[in-house]
Design an enzyme around this catalytic site. Structure first.
Site, mmCIF file in Angstrom:
data_model
loop_
_atom_site.group_PDB
_atom_site.id
_atom_site.type_symbol
_atom_site.label_atom_id
_atom_site.label_comp_id
_atom_site.label_asym_id
_atom_site.label_seq_id
_atom_site.Cartn_x
_atom_site.Cartn_y
_atom_site.Cartn_z
ATOM 1 N N CYS A 225 -30.045 -33.332 -61.126
ATOM 2 C CA CYS A 225 -28.852 -32.716 -59.749
ATOM 3 C C CYS A 225 -29.102 -31.023 -60.171
ATOM 4 C CB CYS A 225 -27.325 -33.278 -59.807
ATOM 5 S SG CYS A 225 -26.377 -31.886 -58.257
ATOM 6 N N TYR B 28 6.758 -23.016 16.031
ATOM 7 C CA TYR B 28 6.307 -22.955 14.530
ATOM 8 C C TYR B 28 7.743 -22.949 13.529
ATOM 9 C CZ TYR B 28 2.678 -20.830 11.145
ATOM 10 O OH TYR B 28 2.172 -20.814 10.478
ATOM 11 N N ASP C 28 -2.766 -14.102 12.842
ATOM 12 C CA ASP C 28 -1.624 -13.041 13.292
ATOM 13 C C ASP C 28 -1.260 -11.908 12.469
ATOM 14 O OD1 ASP C 28 -0.625 -16.262 13.339
ATOM 15 O OD2 ASP C 28 0.085 -16.441 11.365
ATOM 16 N N GLU D 23 -5.610 -18.145 13.630
ATOM 17 C CA GLU D 23 -5.638 -18.173 12.680
ATOM 18 C C GLU D 23 -5.119 -19.691 12.265
ATOM 19 O OE1 GLU D 23 -2.804 -15.785 10.462
ATOM 20 O OE2 GLU D 23 -2.120 -16.803 8.754
ATOM 21 N N ASP E 116 0.126 -9.831 10.708
ATOM 22 C CA ASP E 116 0.925 -10.012 9.405
ATOM 23 C C ASP E 116 -0.331 -9.382 8.397
ATOM 24 O OD1 ASP E 116 0.169 -12.676 8.713
ATOM 25 O OD2 ASP E 116 1.598 -12.790 8.616
ATOM 26 N N CYS F 42 -25.264 -29.262 -60.180
ATOM 27 C CA CYS F 42 -24.317 -29.743 -61.574
ATOM 28 C C CYS F 42 -24.928 -30.562 -62.618
ATOM 29 C CB CYS F 42 -22.822 -30.650 -60.841
ATOM 30 S SG CYS F 42 -23.408 -31.908 -60.784
#
Length: 918
Positions: free
Chosen positions: A811, A342, A124, A13, A126, A814
């Site tokens: 226009c 460790y 390891d 590891e 685990d 308008c």
DNA sequence: GCAAGGTC
């Protein structure tokens, strides 16, 4: 013999284990020594030696990884924060891959695996180690399909153990690795979804004045960091809630020529003043004390258990006020340099096989504790005691202990000195006899009330001689005999007030985390540091933690929702699920599905209760006027309810290519979408509800267009609506096109795919289904909306109107005069256009797109860009022809062709439609 | 840019 040799690749590891195991294995007679060569990664060397397993000769190559080789990440499409609704992160695809910085390790493994027949995994022992083992297997097996894969199980780097595990190889355990896969995926999905959610929700909504650059702060959520914050907040609230209460107690002292004794009232204290006064008056009236008990006994104070990581962190915090983060950094340095073992271990008991005496022996020369070490080894001193463990064993590492003698190195900081000294003294203490004391307890009776006093004499300090961090107070009291009577020197009624508990210290916090199973020995300090980095908590000079306003508000918000997301239960549940996966009681897929389903429901609920978070934040922070980050990034500010699926909201989004759209949250099940003009720079959903469009509410959007990409008489800033009432928006969509044009068509149009449209707003996208902005129905775009076709048409034709010598036209929108003007933007410089002079009217038309009759009448010879280019794109260049599709050149120079969406006439666009606006 | 877990 060389022909019969099998070549085996061994992987550990971490580099130190590869080195240590190779060292041990290569000390066998057949090993031919130990050779070292470089791998692709500078940290991970390759050790080579020969070895015999059960009569079979092996050529061993031993290398390492550095922890996990792979990382779990979301598919590219989901990595950007604003790429999706965070709730999608509960289903978004995730991938495990080797990150960039580990590619060189992968190359080493591939190259070595190709040359090998066996793969032996020394990760390891685990769950995480087993998971890393399978990562290594995945890489190696891809390079060499025929590998014979084995697992070495070992619990300490001790000669006998290592040889034993090599001779008794087993197969790797998939279930252990599965358990870690479950944890990784759940952590990622929960963490990312909640972090994005709360950051995007709150960061821009409040003035977070604690951070200098609060735009960049992240309000993270994690299944470890939040419960850790929860512990801090809970204690803080306990302190806040404390109401001091007055109490009364009777104190008594007595002295003679031997010394002073302080007697404590055995009732402790009473909160009832009248009652305390009555008892006190009785004592005063008959103050003679009678000794009712004298007890003498030997008391032992035991040395600590061998040192685990958490204990190291707690003690460094308590003794030196060193943070757990610094402690782990310094411990790592000392470990790397070989001075201590460790430092990440849960084990707090030494294996029977450890040679403890030689570790002590190494320390004999030290000027401070050398003499104590010598005494320990002297059988006559009777100081030695086999250490008693605390019952924890991670089966991978021994307790932290010194591995090399040092009187201090020149490169060491004060922290290195302190920590090395702690490790050594702790080790010497735990192989020592306990301290011995003689305690005397005396009890007296005054008018029926009982009091007691205690004295202690230290008989042998033993371990306390070396463990200077602990003390054991001694106090001498006079000698008393049973039945003896005396009159106290003082007899007083004293008052006091109750006090709240103290804030959590770092040692307390580590204790809480350890007890609740939050984090691992290797990560606890990271979680604490994260709380400080995220401005969730602060640490005072006494290493005590308080929540910040932000930390408290977040916990308060979730608490108000009724969720215990800030409590450790979620982690505990995951831990028990992981155990069940490890032992095969549950399958990985089933645990993942159940857990994610629950968390998704919880996320969804939390989101619908977001006002609780808002309310909690409002207690501490001022609201900000800034547009929210989500609006800016189009993460999903709701614009309206989806008219197609009726089930979801439609939200404003910014696509990766910079274009904006309003899409249904039900995507991909519901594909309705409304694409916004391509000239859009920014868009923010406002709180303004459109009063015209139905069904409501439809929130208006504040648009900001790129000035150079829109016609000059359009405002760059526009508050618009996608509900169908907004002519400006429609014109801009038509003039500038939409973002959807940039998305490549997945399949050809007109092939019967229901999500494809033949034209209109979403014509380029095969992913989303168009929604008409007029009627909100799917299946057609606004320019083909049948409801528009039925509108009243046929207004008067355009006329030329001249005022004050100026050229103008009425226009179309308008009726007010429109002046002829010249564009001066980069994209359209020199181009002529008519724009309405009436305030609030946006009508605009390029000169070449004005009606043919008008152009002929004005006859000013002005030439359009198109006609100059000779492209024949403008209507003007066609001499006013009314046949064929209308064409137009967008601001980006792109030709657009189509028809008027108002009347359907292909000879003009809607902005020049004679029938519009009447 | 987000988690937690390895470790350099």
């Amino acid at each position: 013999m060389a022909d019969r040799q099998i070549r085996a690749l061994n992987v550990a590891e971490k580099p130190s284990v590869a080195k240590a195991v190779s060292g041990i294995l290569s000390r066998s007679p057949q090993s031919n020594g130990l050779r070292v060569r470089e791998g692709r990664s500078r940290y991970n060397k390759i050790f080579e030696f020969d070895y015999v397993i059960r009569g079979q000769h092996f050529q061993m190559a031993f290398t390492s990884v550095t922890g996990h080789l792979m990382e779990l990440e979301f598919d590219d499409r989901y990595r950007k924060w604003y790429s999706c609704d965070p709730i999608e992160l509960y289903h978004a695809p995730v991938l495990k891959s080797v990150p960039q910085d580990k590619l060189d390790i992968r190359r080493t493994l591939e190259e070595e695996a190709r040359k090998s027949q066996w793969l032996i995994l020394w990760l390891d022992c685990d769950r995480e180690g087993e998971n890393i083992a399978f990562e290594v297997v995945e890489v190696c097996a891809q390079a060499n399909r025929n590998l014979n894969i084995w697992r070495a199980r070992f619990s300490a780097l001790i000669e006998r153990e290592i040889h034993h595990s090599m001779q008794n190889l087993v197969r790797p355990n998939q279930l252990f690795a599965d358990a870690v896969d479950v944890r990784q995926e759940i952590d990622l999905r929960i963490g990312a979804s909640f972090t994005r959610f709360q950051t995007m929700l709150l960061r821009d909504a409040f003035v977070l004045d604690f951070a200098s650059e609060d735009r960049n702060i992240i309000l993270s959520y994690g299944p470890c960091q939040f419960p850790t914050l929860g512990f801090i907040v809970e204690r803080y609230w306990e302190i806040q809630a404390h109401e001091p209460e007055e109490f009364w107690t009777i104190n008594c002292t007595h002295n003679n020529n031997e010394g002073i004794a302080t007697f404590n009232w055995m009732r402790g204290h009473l909160f009832d003043y009248t009652c305390a006064t009555m008892l006190y008056e009785m004592c005063i009236q008959e103050p003679t004390a009678t000794v009712t008990k004298v007890r003498q006994q030997e008391k032992l104070k035991y040395p600590p258990h061998p040192l685990s990581t958490i204990e190291l962190e707690k003690r460094a915090s308590r003794y030196f006020r060193m943070s757990s983060e610094i402690t782990m950094k310094v411990a790592e340095d000392l470990y790397q340099a070989g001075f201590i073992s460790y430092p990440r271990t849960e084990t707090d008991g030494f294996s029977e096989r450890t040679d403890l005496r030689s570790i002590v022996q190494e320390q004999e020369g030290h000027q401070l504790w050398g003499s104590y070490a010598r005494r320990l080894l002297d059988p006559e001193a009777n100081l030695w005691r086999h250490p008693v463990g605390g019952g924890h064993d991670d089966k991978a590492h021994p307790p932290i202990h010194p591995t090399k003698f040092s009187t201090g190195e020149s490169s060491w900081s004060a922290d290195h000195h302190k920590l090395y000294e702690l490790v050594v003294r702790h080790f010497l203490a735990c192989v020592s006899q306990p301290a011995v004391g003689a305690e005397t307890t005396v009890e007296i009776d005054i008018a029926g009330e009982l009091f007691s006093a205690c004295g202690r004499v230290i008989l042998a300090k033993n371990y306390l001689d070396v463990y200077r961090y602990e003390s054991w107070g001694g106090s001498i009291i006079p000698t008393y005999d049973f039945g003896q009577q005396f009159v106290p020197a003082t007899l007083t009624l004293d008052s006091g007030v109750t006090r709240p508990p103290p804030l959590l210290s770092e040692a307390d916090l580590l204790g809480c985390m350890d007890k609740a199973g939050i984090g691992t020995d290797a990560t606890m300090h990271d979680h604490i540091k994260k709380l400080l980095d995220r401005f969730y908590a602060t640490k005072d000079s006494n290493t005590r933690f308080s929540p910040t306003n932000l930390g408290e508000a977040l916990v308060m918000g979730y608490d108000e929702m009724g969720y215990e997301l800030w409590k450790p239960y979620l982690r505990a549940m995951m831990e028990s699920d992981m155990k069940e996966v490890s032992n095969g009681a549950k399958r990985k897929a089933e645990v993942l599905e159940t857990c994610l389903q629950q968390m998704k429901a919880c996320f969804s609920d939390a989101r619908s209760n977001k006002e609780k978070l808002f309310e909690a934040m409002s207690i501490f922070f001022q609201r900000s006027n800034r547009p929210s980050g989500s609006a800016q990034h189009m993460a999903g500010e709701v614009v309206r309810r989806c008219g197609v699926c009726q089930n979801n909201d439609m939200v404003l989004r910014k696509k990766p290519d910079g274009n904006f759209m309003v899409g249904c949250l039900g995507f991909p099940l519901c594909r309705s979408a409304f694409w916004l003009p391509g000239s859009l720079l920014e868009a923010v959903v406002t709180q303004t509800v459109c009063e015209i469009c139905t069904p409501g509410p439809i929130f208006k959007i504040q648009f900001k267009f790129r000035r150079v990409e829109i016609p000059p008489n359009f405002d760059a800033d526009h508050l618009g609506c996608i509900g169908g009432c907004d002519d400006t928006l429609r014109q801009l969509v038509e003039i500038c096109g939409t973002g959807s044009r940039n998305i490549p068509t997945v399949s050809g149009r007109g092939q019967g795919h229901p999500s494809l449209s033949s034209s209109g707003n979403v014509h380029g996208s095969a992913r989303r289904q168009e929604v008409c902005m007029h009627c909100s129905q799917a299946g057609h775009s606004s320019n083909l909306c049948p409801s528009l076709a039925s509108r009243g048409r046929g207004g008067r034709p355009p006329e030329i109107n001249q005022q004050n010598g100026e050229e103008s036209i009425p226009c179309d929108s308008c009726g007010a005069p429109c002046s002829l003007r010249t564009a001066n933007t980069d994209a359209n410089r020199g181009r002529k256009f008519y724009s309405c002079r009436s305030q609030g009217c946006n009508f605009f038309v390029w000169e070449e797109n004005a009606t043919g009759g008008r152009r002929a009448a004005t006859g000013n010879g002005s030439q359009s860009n198109q006609s100059r280019r000779g492209g024949g794109l403008g209507r003007g260049s066609r001499g006013g022809a009314r046949s064929g599709n209308a064409t137009f050149v967008s601001a980006t120079g792109e030709p657009i062709s189509g028809r008027c969406f108002a009347c359907g006439d292909p000879s003009h666009f809607a902005n020049a439609c004679p029938s519009r606006g009447r």
